[in-house]
Every structure is written in structure tokens, then in C-alpha cells.
Design a protein around this motif. Sequence first.
Motif, mmCIF file in Angstrom:
data_model
loop_
_atom_site.group_PDB
_atom_site.id
_atom_site.type_symbol
_atom_site.label_atom_id
_atom_site.label_comp_id
_atom_site.label_asym_id
_atom_site.label_seq_id
_atom_site.Cartn_x
_atom_site.Cartn_y
_atom_site.Cartn_z
ATOM 1 N N SER A 1 24.602 -24.513 35.962
ATOM 2 C CA SER A 1 25.960 -24.025 36.221
ATOM 3 C C SER A 1 26.961 -24.411 35.143
ATOM 4 O O SER A 1 28.114 -24.014 35.205
ATOM 5 C CB SER A 1 26.453 -24.571 37.571
ATOM 6 N N HIS A 2 26.532 -25.173 34.139
ATOM 7 C CA HIS A 2 27.484 -25.644 33.134
ATOM 8 C C HIS A 2 27.065 -25.261 31.706
ATOM 9 O O HIS A 2 27.515 -25.877 30.752
ATOM 10 C CB HIS A 2 27.646 -27.171 33.227
ATOM 11 N N GLY A 3 26.195 -24.295 31.543
ATOM 12 C CA GLY A 3 25.674 -23.983 30.225
ATOM 13 C C GLY A 3 26.606 -23.113 29.396
ATOM 14 O O GLY A 3 27.210 -22.169 29.906
ATOM 15 N N PRO A 4 26.740 -23.391 28.068
ATOM 16 C CA PRO A 4 27.574 -22.561 27.189
ATOM 17 C C PRO A 4 26.886 -21.245 26.855
ATOM 18 O O PRO A 4 25.654 -21.144 26.867
ATOM 19 C CB PRO A 4 27.734 -23.431 25.939
ATOM 20 N N ALA A 5 27.690 -20.224 26.549
ATOM 21 C CA ALA A 5 27.155 -18.926 26.138
ATOM 22 C C ALA A 5 26.704 -18.955 24.685
ATOM 23 O O ALA A 5 25.754 -18.267 24.305
ATOM 24 C CB ALA A 5 28.212 -17.843 26.343
ATOM 25 N N MET A 6 27.399 -19.743 23.855
ATOM 26 C CA MET A 6 27.058 -19.853 22.437
ATOM 27 C C MET A 6 27.776 -21.053 21.842
ATOM 28 O O MET A 6 28.662 -21.643 22.472
ATOM 29 C CB MET A 6 27.466 -18.583 21.680
ATOM 30 N N LYS A 7 27.382 -21.397 20.595
ATOM 31 C CA LYS A 7 28.065 -22.449 19.847
ATOM 32 C C LYS A 7 28.363 -21.922 18.449
ATOM 33 O O LYS A 7 27.479 -21.371 17.789
ATOM 34 C CB LYS A 7 27.199 -23.708 19.758
ATOM 35 N N VAL A 8 29.620 -22.063 18.014
ATOM 36 C CA VAL A 8 30.036 -21.568 16.701
ATOM 37 C C VAL A 8 31.024 -22.553 16.074
ATOM 38 O O VAL A 8 31.647 -23.352 16.790
ATOM 39 C CB VAL A 8 30.707 -20.172 16.795
ATOM 40 N N PRO A 9 31.198 -22.523 14.745
ATOM 41 C CA PRO A 9 32.267 -23.319 14.139
ATOM 42 C C PRO A 9 33.627 -22.882 14.665
ATOM 43 O O PRO A 9 33.840 -21.692 14.936
ATOM 44 C CB PRO A 9 32.121 -23.028 12.645
#
Length: 289
Positions: free
Chosen positions: A73-81
Motif C-alpha cells: 500500500s505504500h509503493g512508489p510509481a517511479m523514482k526520478v531526479p
Amino acid sequence: MKLDLQNIPRRKNLSKEEFLQEYFIPKKPVVIEDLTENWPAYQKWNFDYFREKAGDVVVPLYDGKPAKGRQNSHGPAMKVPFREYVDLLEKGPTDLRMFFFNMLQNCPELVEDFQYPDLGVKFFKKLPVLFVGGEGSKVVMHYDMDLANNFHFNFVGKKRVILYPPDQTGLLYKVPYSIVSMEIIDMDKPDFTKYPALAKARGFETILEHGDALYIPSHWWHWIKYEKASLSLTLRSLPKSPGKIAEVLNNLLFVRNYDNLMRKIRGQDWIDYKNRIAIKRTHKNAGIE
């Protein structure tokens, strides 16, 4: 039919004594319009400034889609600078949000741009956090797991905030084993046919723009819509009473872990079950057949 919402009071030149007696002790929200005017952040904080100061920092972004099946329930959709995220924000509406960006860990020099207000409140100074969101993005109705008193300062953009006190919890379709309302409910345009109890709940609302500081008392529910791409700072004052500390520990050690475990075991059936219980309990509280 519409939500029953009062305007949150807006104040200027609010003394420490007035804040404590009129808002903090009785646990009432307030917008303080001039609290940040002498901070460097008031003049300096914009997206270009953060692109320069924190552009290389990789940040997790979260979208508005409810977790399904066995998803955490707490996962990010993506990671970017950070600079790429700012580029996304400036291109137009997006539901991608960045929250709980710890400034001390990721960009400590930015801490020099603000001061902890002298309001008679003890702040938890290890956790100054940023919240950023794209135009049109929304934050599900929830209260904070750590039951902190929140001081929310908006510096870029414009956002709408709806608050409900704890005594309205029974009318807000709270999901069991969580600190959120049903994620499918859009408080911007609530479906009163499906969720009629919302019309009985009594809450508060405001629009936050540049420099506005919103005090959100401990355990108060809040829902947020980013009317324009926005960047905000939150400073926190943690609860001290034994009862609240016990509730915080239960939230952190049991509620969150149990919910994620059940998601892994039962998947979508667990989510559907919790939503059915939320509707059943709320309608019983509201006297709705």
C-alpha cells in the motif's frame, strides 16, 4: 447536496499566547497568513530554486491509483531526479506526487531557509519534510499515522485542503486496519448516492497559496487537491500523552504491517472486504439503511 464545510479561520499577527489558547490547546485549525514572511524561503523557494539546489536527488513519486491485489500500500510509481520531476510539473497536469522528502537527509542546506516558529510548541526538528504535487493531483482523505500536530507551509502553487475533526471519523468511510478513508471516494465531487454519510459530516476547508501556514491538529483528517503544481513544507510536533503514544506504536508496529501482510495473503479480496466493512460501519453510524 454538498459537503458541510466551514472556512478555516485566517489570522495575521497571531501571538504565541493567542495561538496556544485559541487553537493549539482546543485543537482547532487555523491559517496564519504572515508567519513565513521573514523566512528566506518566502522569497527564494520556487521550482527553479529546487531544480538548482536538489536537482540531482533521486525522489520517489506516487500516483493517484489505489493499490490493487497484492501490491504494497505504500509503493512508489517511479523514482526520478528532482529536476526531471520539476520538468514534469511544469509541462502540465499530472497526478504524480512527492511526499515526506526529508530535507535534513537529502538537502540539509535548505534547512537554512526557514525557522521553527515561536508558537509555544516543541517541534520534532529531525523531520522537516517537503510535499510536492502536480496540478490536479489529490491526496486521499487520511490522518497521520504518528498523530503529529502538523504545521503546513505552502510556498509554490495553490492547493485546496479539507479537514475533519476526529469526532467525525464515523461518517468518513474509514477503512479498517488503516488510517485512510476509502480511496475510491473523490472528495472533490463526492457521490452522495453511494456515500450518503459524507453529507452528514461537518468539516472545514481552505485554499492555501504562497506563504500561507496551516495548523492541522493531531488526529485530524485531511484531504488535499493540488489546484496548481505546489511545493509545501511540513513541520511536526509529536504527541506526548501516553494514550496517543500507545496509539502511534500500534499504528506503526501492528496496523501497517498487518494490513500489508493480509494484502500479500488475500490480495484484492482483502481490499474488497475492508471496503465493504467501511461502508457497513459508516452507514450504521449515520443511521442509514
